[in-house]
Write a protein that holds these residues in place. Structure first.
Motif, PDB file in Angstrom:
ATOM      1  N   LEU A  47      11.236  13.709  22.663  1.00 16.42           N
ATOM      2  CA  LEU A  47      12.037  12.487  21.930  1.00 16.42           C
ATOM      3  C   LEU A  47      13.705  12.420  22.133  1.00 16.42           C
ATOM      4  N   LEU A  48      13.873  13.684  21.991  1.00 21.12           N
ATOM      5  CA  LEU A  48      15.546  13.957  21.722  1.00 21.12           C
ATOM      6  C   LEU A  48      16.291  13.318  23.264  1.00 21.12           C
ATOM      7  N   VAL A  50      14.535  11.516  25.398  1.00 23.06           N
ATOM      8  CA  VAL A  50      14.038   9.876  25.937  1.00 23.06           C
ATOM      9  C   VAL A  50      15.055   9.550  25.648  1.00 23.06           C
ATOM     10  N   ARG A  51      15.977   9.964  24.256  1.00 22.56           N
ATOM     11  CA  ARG A  51      17.164   8.682  23.510  1.00 22.56           C
ATOM     12  C   ARG A  51      17.838   8.892  24.776  1.00 22.56           C
ATOM     13  N   GLU A  52      18.104   9.889  25.247  1.00 20.38           N
ATOM     14  CA  GLU A  52      19.389  10.058  25.924  1.00 20.38           C
ATOM     15  C   GLU A  52      18.716   9.635  27.641  1.00 20.38           C
ATOM     16  N   PHE A  54      17.876   6.538  27.520  1.00 18.58           N
ATOM     17  CA  PHE A  54      17.917   5.084  27.915  1.00 18.58           C
ATOM     18  C   PHE A  54      19.227   5.007  27.406  1.00 18.58           C
ATOM     19  N   ALA A  55      19.767   5.839  26.791  1.00 10.78           N
ATOM     20  CA  ALA A  55      21.539   5.575  26.064  1.00 10.78           C
ATOM     21  C   ALA A  55      22.581   5.986  27.555  1.00 10.78           C
ATOM     22  N   ALA A 187      11.101  10.848  31.998  1.00  8.96           N
ATOM     23  CA  ALA A 187      10.277  10.138  30.683  1.00  8.96           C
ATOM     24  C   ALA A 187       8.884   9.827  31.059  1.00  8.96           C
ATOM     25  N   ALA A 364      13.302   0.668  26.225  1.00  8.21           N
ATOM     26  CA  ALA A 364      13.598   1.870  25.013  1.00  8.21           C
ATOM     27  C   ALA A 364      12.548  -0.330  24.603  1.00  8.21           C
ATOM     28  N   VAL A 367       9.601   2.103  23.165  1.00  2.92           N
ATOM     29  CA  VAL A 367       9.590   3.191  22.172  1.00  2.92           C
ATOM     30  C   VAL A 367       8.952   3.709  21.328  1.00  2.92           C
ATOM     31  N   ALA A 410       8.787   4.118  12.578  1.00  2.00           N
ATOM     32  CA  ALA A 410       9.534   4.045  13.250  1.00  2.00           C
ATOM     33  C   ALA A 410       9.826   2.184  13.311  1.00  2.00           C
ATOM     34  N   ILE A 414      13.211   0.308  13.709  1.00  2.00           N
ATOM     35  CA  ILE A 414      13.686  -0.869  14.544  1.00  2.00           C
ATOM     36  C   ILE A 414      14.136  -2.329  13.776  1.00  2.00           C
TER      37      ILE A 414
END
Length: 426
Positions: A47-48, A50-52, A54-55, A187, A364, A367, A410, A414
């Motif tokens: 998950l960390l 995937v955060r990268e 998407f960012a 991902a 995103a 998510v 989550a 959001i």
């Protein structure tokens, strides 16, 4: 010293590789403490990462290649482990064997004394032996094709991993066509659920997911006949993607839909029984199978299960219809959400059912489904409880609370973040 996003992804990839390798070594005790601890760490690292993904709009091609190599490493670790004694893959071998011997898997009950001589050591202890096969004809013909090459669970697992690799290539083409970063393929490839349920247990769902991705790619390229036929073949593997049919409205021609229906009809021909379309134990599945379906369980007390199963399909169809009208252009999220909505209302939600969603979780907007693909790992506790002598039954309440509570929390975060976001000036 500031660490770049690319180096953070490298670190997370190595952590994911170590955690999943440890998880593979403990695959024989699925749901046990070591298995669950390493899988939880893998889920957090994923998950960390995937955060990268998407960012950051773009990563180097080298990162994508190294990321796919890392995924291959932990897939090999799971491939080396034998499937569980009651995994569905033993039924796959049995169904393929029956067809090659001239029998109809929709009519033969594995526990029937008259067919005991047909069993092999890999099929003798398959699960639900008192029921004929529930799998649609597309899945049946796949079982026959692979067992014709080599009749073993390992051969099927190799075939499933090849299908997973096929999804990677189609996704790369899709991402290139939609002008998204190629790194988003990770991902999909890094999701721990793939390692456990494809390379580890081996599930036919990945074949359907490949056909569905091929259909989506054909839809993007406006290959309408190919898109319709690939969707029909995916439905012939398992019925879940039937809820996506509204997404094809006015994107394929009537003759394309008729061609797809004809192809699916041809798949049923070898299994017809006195002119009747076979369904095997599918009715028994709807009537009696219950696992990890909180909505279905809540409604089951006041409505017949057939009606509730129809409701699950209706929810998926309505979701797809709404997404089709809200977003006229193709989007991966539009494929993921209708199937997720249908599964949320289903009588049983096993972890491998979410394999259908994984190729479409590249933005995103999905998510919450991504989090679900990780939190559903809590259900493996049930496998461990069974080895301790507890009969198969409803999940402990705390497990379902953890699984769905993570998704709900989550979602609340959001929503709160959007509410607190300052309004943009006119």
């Amino acid at each position: 010293m500031k660490v770049s996003p690319e180096w953070r992804v490298y670190v997370l990839g190595v952590a994911l590789c170590v955690a999943l390798t440890i998880c593979a070594r403990n695959f024989g005790d699925r749901g046990g403490p070591y298995f669950m601890a390493s899988l939880a760490l893998a889920g957090i690292a994923y998950l960390l990462a995937v955060r990268e993904f998407f960012a950051t709009p773009r990563f180097s091609q080298r990162l994508v290649v190294i990321g796919l190599v890392l995924a291959a490493v932990w897939h090999v670790a799971f491939l080396r482990m034998p499937s569980g004694p009651d995994d569905d893959i033993h039924r796959y071998v049995w169904d393929g064997r029956l067809q090659r011997l001239g029998y109809n898997p929709y009519l033969i009950v594995p526990s029937d004394p008259a067919v005991q001589r047909l069993h092999t050591p890999e099929t003798r202890n398959l699960n639900n032996p008192d029921l004929p096969s529930p799998y649609p004809p597309g899945a049946q013909l796949f079982f026959r094709a692979i067992t014709s090459i080599h009749e073993s669970t390992f051969a099927l697992k190799i075939a499933f991993v090849v299908c997973e690799l096929g999804i990677v290539f189609v996704l790369l083409d899709l991402l290139r066509g939609t002008r998204k970063g190629a790194h988003l393929v990770l991902a999909f490839a890094w999701n721990p659920l793939l390692a456990v349920e494809v390379a580890g247990s081996g599930h036919i769902d990945i074949v359907g997911a490949l056909l569905l991705v091929v259909s989506a790619a054909a839809l993007v390229r406006r290959w309408r006949a190919g898109a319709a036929c690939a969707l029909g073949l995916a439905i012939a593997v398992k019925f879940l993607p039937v809820v996506l049919m509204p997404l094809y409205w006015k994107r394929v021609r009537i003759r394309d839909a008729a061609l797809a229906a004809g192809v699916v009809g041809l798949l049923y021909l070898p299994f017809l029984n006195h002119g009747r379309i076979p369904i095997g134990s599918l009715g028994t599945y709807v009537q009696t199978f219950r696992f990890n379906g909180p909505v279905f369980a809540a409604l089951d007390r006041g409505a017949p299960p057939q009606l509730l199963a129809g409701l699950a399909v209706l929810v998926g169809l309505v979701t797809a219809t709404w997404l089709r009208s809200a977003a006229p252009e193709w989007s991966a999220a539009a494929f993921a959400w209708p199937m997720a909505a249908c599964l949320l209302f289903a009588p049983a939600v096993f972890p491998w059912y979410l394999l259908w969603l994984l190729p479409f979780l590249t933005s995103a907007s999905t998510v919450l489904i991504l989090i679900w693909t990780v939190s559903i790992s809590a259900t493996y506790v049930q496998w461990h409880l069974r080895t301790l002598g507890r009969p198969w039954g409803p999940l402990p309440g705390r497990v379902m609370l953890l699984e769905y509570g993570c998704v709900a929390a989550a979602g609340a975060m959001i929503a709160l973040r959007r509410l607190m976001r300052p309004a943009s000036p006119r």
